[in-house]
Design a protein around this motif. Structure first.
Motif, PDB file in Angstrom:
ATOM      1  N   THR A  18      50.002  31.949  63.048  1.00 21.82           N
ATOM      2  CA  THR A  18      50.852  31.840  61.866  1.00 21.82           C
ATOM      3  C   THR A  18      50.009  31.390  60.679  1.00 21.82           C
ATOM      4  N   LEU A  19      49.978  32.233  59.647  1.00 23.52           N
ATOM      5  CA  LEU A  19      49.138  31.976  58.474  1.00 23.52           C
ATOM      6  C   LEU A  19      50.007  31.767  57.248  1.00 23.52           C
ATOM      7  N   ALA A  20      49.538  30.919  56.347  1.00 19.35           N
ATOM      8  CA  ALA A  20      50.150  30.758  55.035  1.00 19.35           C
ATOM      9  C   ALA A  20      49.568  31.831  54.121  1.00 19.35           C
ATOM     10  N   LEU A  21      50.409  32.753  53.694  1.00 21.19           N
ATOM     11  CA  LEU A  21      49.918  33.894  52.915  1.00 21.19           C
ATOM     12  C   LEU A  21      49.311  33.470  51.584  1.00 21.19           C
ATOM     13  N   ASP A  71      44.595  33.223  48.080  1.00 16.56           N
ATOM     14  CA  ASP A  71      43.673  32.448  47.248  1.00 16.56           C
ATOM     15  C   ASP A  71      42.228  32.661  47.678  1.00 16.56           C
ATOM     16  N   GLU A  72      41.997  32.700  48.995  1.00 16.15           N
ATOM     17  CA  GLU A  72      40.629  32.902  49.481  1.00 16.15           C
ATOM     18  C   GLU A  72      40.098  34.276  49.078  1.00 16.15           C
ATOM     19  N   LEU A  73      40.937  35.297  49.166  1.00 17.01           N
ATOM     20  CA  LEU A  73      40.491  36.638  48.778  1.00 17.01           C
ATOM     21  C   LEU A  73      40.247  36.721  47.269  1.00 17.01           C
ATOM     22  N   CYS A  74      41.100  36.092  46.490  1.00 17.21           N
ATOM     23  CA  CYS A  74      40.900  36.114  45.039  1.00 17.21           C
ATOM     24  C   CYS A  74      39.601  35.398  44.656  1.00 17.21           C
ATOM     25  N   ASP A  75      39.292  34.291  45.340  1.00 21.75           N
ATOM     26  CA  ASP A  75      38.033  33.595  45.071  1.00 21.75           C
ATOM     27  C   ASP A  75      36.847  34.484  45.416  1.00 21.75           C
ATOM     28  N   GLN A  93      44.287  36.777  61.749  1.00 25.67           N
ATOM     29  CA  GLN A  93      43.743  36.358  60.453  1.00 25.67           C
ATOM     30  C   GLN A  93      42.574  37.235  60.012  1.00 25.67           C
ATOM     31  N   GLN A  94      41.632  37.488  60.902  1.00 27.44           N
ATOM     32  CA  GLN A  94      40.454  38.272  60.543  1.00 27.44           C
ATOM     33  C   GLN A  94      40.837  39.692  60.122  1.00 27.44           C
ATOM     34  N   LEU A  95      41.779  40.301  60.871  1.00 24.32           N
ATOM     35  CA  LEU A  95      42.176  41.671  60.538  1.00 24.32           C
ATOM     36  C   LEU A  95      42.979  41.716  59.244  1.00 24.32           C
ATOM     37  N   LEU A  96      43.827  40.718  59.006  1.00 21.45           N
ATOM     38  CA  LEU A  96      44.587  40.688  57.757  1.00 21.45           C
ATOM     39  C   LEU A  96      43.649  40.552  56.560  1.00 21.45           C
ATOM     40  N   GLN A  97      42.665  39.661  56.677  1.00 23.84           N
ATOM     41  CA  GLN A  97      41.703  39.495  55.583  1.00 23.84           C
ATOM     42  C   GLN A  97      40.913  40.778  55.344  1.00 23.84           C
ATOM     43  N   ARG A  98      40.566  41.471  56.414  1.00 29.49           N
ATOM     44  CA  ARG A  98      39.805  42.712  56.249  1.00 29.49           C
ATOM     45  C   ARG A  98      40.649  43.783  55.579  1.00 29.49           C
ATOM     46  N   ALA A  99      41.928  43.921  56.014  1.00 29.35           N
ATOM     47  CA  ALA A  99      42.794  44.943  55.421  1.00 29.35           C
ATOM     48  C   ALA A  99      43.052  44.658  53.946  1.00 29.35           C
ATOM     49  N   LEU A 100      43.431  43.415  53.618  1.00 30.02           N
ATOM     50  CA  LEU A 100      43.670  43.078  52.219  1.00 30.02           C
ATOM     51  C   LEU A 100      42.383  43.145  51.401  1.00 30.02           C
ATOM     52  N   GLY A 101      41.252  42.795  52.043  1.00 31.09           N
ATOM     53  CA  GLY A 101      39.978  42.888  51.335  1.00 31.09           C
ATOM     54  C   GLY A 101      39.638  44.322  50.971  1.00 31.09           C
ATOM     55  N   ASN A 102      39.902  45.260  51.875  1.00 31.04           N
ATOM     56  CA  ASN A 102      39.645  46.668  51.560  1.00 31.04           C
ATOM     57  C   ASN A 102      40.548  47.149  50.430  1.00 31.04           C
ATOM     58  N   GLU A 160      41.965  49.690  35.546  1.00 30.40           N
ATOM     59  CA  GLU A 160      41.476  49.775  34.173  1.00 30.40           C
ATOM     60  C   GLU A 160      41.121  48.383  33.667  1.00 30.40           C
ATOM     61  N   ALA A 161      40.083  48.327  32.844  1.00 28.38           N
ATOM     62  CA  ALA A 161      39.625  47.052  32.307  1.00 28.38           C
ATOM     63  C   ALA A 161      40.734  46.390  31.508  1.00 28.38           C
ATOM     64  N   GLY A 162      40.799  45.053  31.631  1.00 29.21           N
ATOM     65  CA  GLY A 162      41.785  44.288  30.895  1.00 29.21           C
ATOM     66  C   GLY A 162      43.137  44.199  31.572  1.00 29.21           C
ATOM     67  N   THR A 163      43.307  44.748  32.764  1.00 27.15           N
ATOM     68  CA  THR A 163      44.584  44.693  33.478  1.00 27.15           C
ATOM     69  C   THR A 163      44.534  43.628  34.572  1.00 27.15           C
ATOM     70  N   THR A 164      45.653  43.455  35.231  1.00 27.32           N
ATOM     71  CA  THR A 164      45.779  42.428  36.270  1.00 27.32           C
ATOM     72  C   THR A 164      46.067  43.083  37.620  1.00 27.32           C
ATOM     73  N   ILE A 165      45.371  42.609  38.619  1.00 27.68           N
ATOM     74  CA  ILE A 165      45.610  43.034  40.003  1.00 27.68           C
ATOM     75  C   ILE A 165      46.452  41.954  40.662  1.00 27.68           C
ATOM     76  N   THR A 166      47.557  42.379  41.287  1.00 30.56           N
ATOM     77  CA  THR A 166      48.524  41.413  41.819  1.00 30.56           C
ATOM     78  C   THR A 166      48.660  41.568  43.337  1.00 30.56           C
ATOM     79  N   LEU A 167      48.602  40.419  44.023  1.00 31.86           N
ATOM     80  CA  LEU A 167      48.965  40.352  45.441  1.00 31.86           C
ATOM     81  C   LEU A 167      50.419  39.919  45.527  1.00 31.86           C
ATOM     82  N   GLN A 168      51.262  40.703  46.214  1.00 24.18           N
ATOM     83  CA  GLN A 168      52.692  40.423  46.230  1.00 24.18           C
ATOM     84  C   GLN A 168      53.275  40.642  47.616  1.00 24.18           C
TER      85      GLN A 168
END
Length: 459
Positions: free
Chosen positions: A310-313, A318-322, A347-356, A366-374
């Motif tokens: 069980t992971l806190a999303l 936050d770790e991926l954004c860093d 955990q390892q597979l979730l990080q890999r999938a979201l990382g990809n 595009e430059a100047g835009t925001t990427i959102t995890l939701q």
């Protein structure tokens, strides 16, 4: 020894016919035996009454004895028995062609009508004994009987014919059943021939389903559906082989070209160091490709066990954004983590999938835009997505984005990319979790989502 279906069914038909004929034969045999027994019993009952009347109406017993033809004609054949005795045992009339010993049976009273239940069978002779009134009211004992040998011979002959009829019917049913079944199985042989004609080069052929019997329509449709899947899988495999060869050929050509140029003339140490650094980049690219292919192969064969926890999303986001912050700043992008809640995943597979997905989003936003995890939940899945604003993906590419080595624009391969395997790895990770992947792209941006099965809620 393995028998064909036609032989087995023909044998089953023959056994069924033999059973049915046997049941019918037993019924007919018992009906005939019962009818013959009934007629013989009725004849004995009538004969006793006739003899009683004859004795009662005669002038004297001596007259009967002097005219034996009277009662002999009444008996009618040599299998009949008639015995008339006085009360003291003296015989008045004795007709017993086969001189069989007759037992003394309790007689039926004069005033009682004989019944079938009064007839007794002794030594294969049906006997009926009753009291009669002779001339001058003299009491007499009358025994009438009939030998059953003729009836038994008739029934034995009938049984033999029944056995022959059952045997002949079973053989005939087997022969006709085998002939009809072989004719009925002709469509199967035609289908088998049509299947033999399908080769890897002709997977686009389909089994004929219009003229087949109704019982074969569903199997033929299932075979055609399987051929569609095989054709698609074979096409993907062929395309994968071609793409793999192309992806490997590019770094190999780069390595061969750079090394050939370096060997054409002497180089300075700095130039050799630069060449080695360039070669290392190509080797790293090949190494990443091999590692990705090994992961995909293990995932496809279920050799990558899940380590669920069980992971806190929000922490994972936050770790991926860093991790991607520096690359995002270079491209003038902002990262926004809106993930919340918990999820039971590897955990390892979730990080890999979201990382990809984040790597793709950073590369194409595009430059100047925001990427959102939701995150978005529905009744069946918990959807974790990555949204970026950039050029929309053509709808014709959406269904193939998760294929191996597939790129919307092959010319835009950049150093450090996954060689066209990143999204394929994402789909394999979701298949390991029994989940789904989906993508939506329009003028508002592109959203890649990972659907994890929702846990049942407690009442």
């Amino acid at each position: 020894m393995n028998r064909s279906i036609a032989w087995r069914l023909a044998l089953a038909i023959a056994l069924t016919c033999a059973l049915v004929l046997s049941v019918i034969g037993v019924f007919l045999y018992r009906s005939l035996a019962s009818e013959l027994t009934f007629r013989d019993d009725q004849a004995l009952l009538g004969r006793l009454e006739q003899v009683r009347a004859l004795l009662h109406d005669s002038d004297s017993l001596e007259a009967l004895q002097e005219r034996p033809r009277l009662y002999q004609n009444m008996l009618g054949n040599l299998d009949s028995v008639l015995l008339v005795k006085r009360s003291d045992g003296g015989r008045v009339i004795a007709i017993n062609p086969h001189q069989q010993t007759l037992p003394d049976l309790p007689p039926i009273a004069q005033d009682s009508s004989p019944l079938r239940s009064d007839i007794q069978t002794v030594d294969n002779i049906a006997l009926l004994t009753g009291v009669a009134q002779g001339p001058r009211d003299e009491p007499l004992i009358v025994t009438v009987g009939k030998r059953l040998q003729e009836r038994e011979q008739m029934l034995a002959s009938y049984r033999g014919r029944l056995y022959m009829a059952v045997g002949f019917g079973a053989v005939l049913a087997f022969g006709l059943g085998l002939l009809l079944l072989r004719r009925g199985l002709v469509p199967l042989r035609e289908l088998a021939q049509a299947m033999r004609d399908i080769t890897p080069r002709s997977l686009d052929q389909r089994m004929p389903a219009d003229d087949v019997p109704a019982e074969l329509k569903e199997p033929v449709q299932a075979l055609n559906a399987m051929l569609v899947r095989l054709e698609d899988s074979f096409g993907r495999l062929s395309q994968f082989s071609a793409d793999l060869a192309h992806e490997i050929r590019t770094p190999l050509h780069n390595l061969l070209g750079s090394n050939s140029l370096a060997l054409n003339q002497p180089r300075s140490p700095d130039e050799y160091q630069e060449l080695l650094a360039s070669n290392i980049e190509e080797y790293e690219r090949l190494n990443r490709m091999v590692e990705n292919l090994i992961f995909l192969a293990r995932a496809d064969h279920g050799q990558r066990p899940l380590q669920l926890q069980t992971l806190a999303l929000q922490t994972v986001g936050d770790e991926l954004c860093d991790y991607f912050e520096a690359l995002a700043e270079d491209r003038q992008l902002q990262l926004n983590n809106s993930l919340c809640g918990e999820l039971n995943v590897d955990q390892q597979l979730l990080q890999r999938a979201l990382g990809n997905l984040l790597a793709n989003a950073v590369r194409h936003a595009e430059a100047g835009t925001t990427i959102t995890l939701q995150r978005l939940d529905d009744a069946q899945y918990c959807w974790v997505g990555v949204h970026n604003q950039g050029p929309p993906i053509d709808p014709q590419h959406l269904d193939r984005l998760f294929d191996r080595f597939y790129r919307v624009d092959p010319s835009r391969a950049e150093p450090g990319d996954s060689g066209g395997l990143g999204l394929a790895i994402v789909r394999s990770i979701m298949l390991l979790h029994h989940g789904q992947v989906r993508v939506r792209s329009d003028a508002q941006g592109t959203l890649f989502e990972l659907g994890f099965p929702a846990l049942p809620r407690s009442a």
